[in-house]
Design an enzyme around this catalytic site. Sequence first.
Site, short mmCIF file in Angstrom:
data_model
loop_
_atom_site.label_atom_id
_atom_site.label_comp_id
_atom_site.label_asym_id
_atom_site.label_seq_id
_atom_site.Cartn_x
_atom_site.Cartn_y
_atom_site.Cartn_z
N LEU A 1 -0.71 -11.75 9.07
CA LEU A 1 0.14 -10.61 9.46
C LEU A 1 0.37 -9.75 8.23
O LEU A 1 1.46 -9.73 7.64
CB LEU A 1 1.47 -11.07 10.06
CG LEU A 1 1.44 -11.42 11.55
CD1 LEU A 1 2.82 -11.80 12.05
CD2 LEU A 1 0.86 -10.27 12.39
N HIS A 2 -0.69 -9.08 7.81
CA HIS A 2 -0.63 -8.24 6.63
C HIS A 2 -1.39 -6.97 6.96
O HIS A 2 -2.25 -6.97 7.82
CB HIS A 2 -1.28 -8.97 5.44
CG HIS A 2 -1.23 -8.19 4.18
ND1 HIS A 2 -2.28 -7.44 3.71
CD2 HIS A 2 -0.22 -8.03 3.29
CE1 HIS A 2 -1.92 -6.85 2.59
NE2 HIS A 2 -0.68 -7.18 2.30
N ALA A 3 -1.05 -5.89 6.27
CA ALA A 3 -1.77 -4.63 6.44
C ALA A 3 -1.83 -4.22 7.90
O ALA A 3 -0.83 -4.17 8.58
CB ALA A 3 -3.15 -4.71 5.80
N PRO B 1 -2.90 -5.63 10.84
CA PRO B 1 -2.31 -6.46 11.89
C PRO B 1 -0.78 -6.40 11.88
O PRO B 1 -0.16 -6.34 12.95
CB PRO B 1 -2.80 -7.86 11.53
CG PRO B 1 -4.07 -7.64 10.79
CD PRO B 1 -3.88 -6.37 10.02
N ARG C 1 3.16 -5.35 -1.48
CA ARG C 1 3.74 -4.41 -0.53
C ARG C 1 5.11 -3.90 -0.98
O ARG C 1 5.62 -2.93 -0.46
CB ARG C 1 3.86 -5.06 0.86
CG ARG C 1 2.52 -5.42 1.49
CD ARG C 1 1.74 -4.21 1.96
NE ARG C 1 1.17 -3.39 0.91
CZ ARG C 1 0.08 -3.71 0.22
NH1 ARG C 1 -0.54 -4.83 0.43
NH2 ARG C 1 -0.37 -2.91 -0.71
#
Lengths: 91, 574
Positions: A14-16, A18, B127
Amino acid sequence: MAEATIQVRHQSGLHARPAALFVQAANKFQSKILVRNLTAEGKFVDAKSIIMVLTLGVMKDHEVIIQTEGADAEAALDALRSLIETNFGEA
Amino acid sequence: MPKIKFKGIAASDGIAIGPAFCYIPAELTIPVCAAGSVKEEMVRLDAARQHAHAELQGMHDAIEKRAGKEEAFIFKAHQEMLSDPALEGKIREFVEIGQTAEQALVNATEELASLLAGMEDELFAARALDVKDVGRRILRILLGLPDTALSAVTKPSIIIAEDLSPSDTASLDPDLTLGFITAQGGLTSHSAILARTLGLPAIVGMGNGLLDNVSNDTFIVMDGRTGEMILKPDQETITRYKQIKMQRDSHLQILKSAAEKDAHTANGRRVEVAANVGEATSARDAVEHGAEGIGLLRTEFLYLEDAQPPSEEKQYHIYRGIFSVMSGRPVIVRTLDIGGDKPPSYLPFPDEMNPFLGWRAIRISLDEPQLFKTQLRAILRAAVGYQARIMFPMVSDLDELRRARDTVETVKRDLALASIEFASDIPVGIMVETPAAAVLVDVLAEASDFFSLGTNDLTQYTLAVDRGNVKVSGLFQPLHPAVLRLIKQTIDAGHAKGKWVGMCGELAGMTRAIPILLGFGLDEFSMSPRAIPEAKHLISKLTDEKARGIASQAMSFGTAADTENYMKGILASL
């Protein structure tokens, strides 16, 4: 309340992309939606918050639990489950 | 004398010559004043966020047009962060204890960014920068300042900055940006990736002193190939780099047009140039570099990433995805090629003295029929409607090949019985990577539809040299006369039996080997995608006759060093 445990198979977890798609999908529903990284034994966070979803650190093959509560709880759960199961549209 | 030459990390290829533009983002200072009511502060924030949303949309659309959907996606994620309920909640908490919108925003973004920054996985931790970038944008708008990010550049310049955020790089005007140099950042930073996508030269990680040494209009020569930056170069240096740049530009033009066409020799013989594709390189990358097919699709990564072997469905989807990207071009799928040097946990690997001579590749597949059949089923099913081939690694005699082929037939029968659709006419071949196979090509041709030379292992086994052992790795010589003879013999024997012979070893992409291989009559060259444009260009410059002459001369030498020297001269003369 509806609940499901699903394995994330996407290469990025669950990164970027997605993560953003997941949150976008969650935001389409009225229900309160919580998600928790079962594999990392983390806490439940708001599935409508991209920042909090990122803090879950969900990587490839991790299992997540999704809980939905509200008028459209079932539909929300179905939508999020199918998004993960269809690997975020990437076959 | 002051230092004029600096070296950083070469992040994107290319040379730029021109004046510097030092990008120092404005200090956003928060005014000290009393906060309005909670409602007033929240209304101001909402307006700023809406404004930010529109700015991001503009950047998203501009980058999507310039670099594509993937690159633009970051701004969608930023938009998502703008309306993040966690951010919203945090801001409200701070406003409710009497802070101004500005103070609350800074405190809230800091707190959430530090949550991310503290994460173990680097990718997630990075992030935090996005959260800060978003916070800074809202703050700037709250303060009523325009989006100045790099818009002050009015003439072609080399951008110098501490670091560039995604928002910064988005506002780069590619027509005015000759290249960029940053003090921070690494090869995988957002700005380095974008530079490569846009084809701009870039150097990153130049170090903290960068902005102390360069000021606006400092004349700079930058070399994105080496990571070198020369300040205030003399006329001679400028002329030299201008020449290199001109040569490079025209060479790139030639390579680009060569890559777009199918490969032919100067006398018009068609030669296939394909790509080796595995975990790190994608099929899309291969197509973009001019691959006419995939000469080697590695499958081992599928088997090494998990605690269990990949399911038939998972493999089916991955193979089918790759076939579809190659849209009808041929793809050679190599069945599982792993060994004791990198064992997956679910296979019973013994302790091995010599893993490269041990239980690996086709030997494992034949001993673990369930594993083998699952992979063959996935390939056969995925190949429906596409031009795929199956290739077995490390075969050393006819018995192994027959048993492997029998397994293919069994799987086909099972699929037919279950009425599952599969590609019934798929060609099946072997990699020639053991000297045994090379010597036996005429015999193996009986059961093999094609051959593909794997030169890394063939060299290693022929010369009895372990590439990974520094004591002897110098003896690993792919142009060794013994290796060249085995290659020639393989091609000749294959052709004598009417079989197609390709090569998917590293040698196929080496410019110093290509003329020799062409002279041997090799049918297909498969290499890493990035080597394709140069290889196609080289092939187009050689006639078969000339290549045969070069090959026969190269075969006459007794040492690899002589061949290397000879080929250096040949390449310089082309």
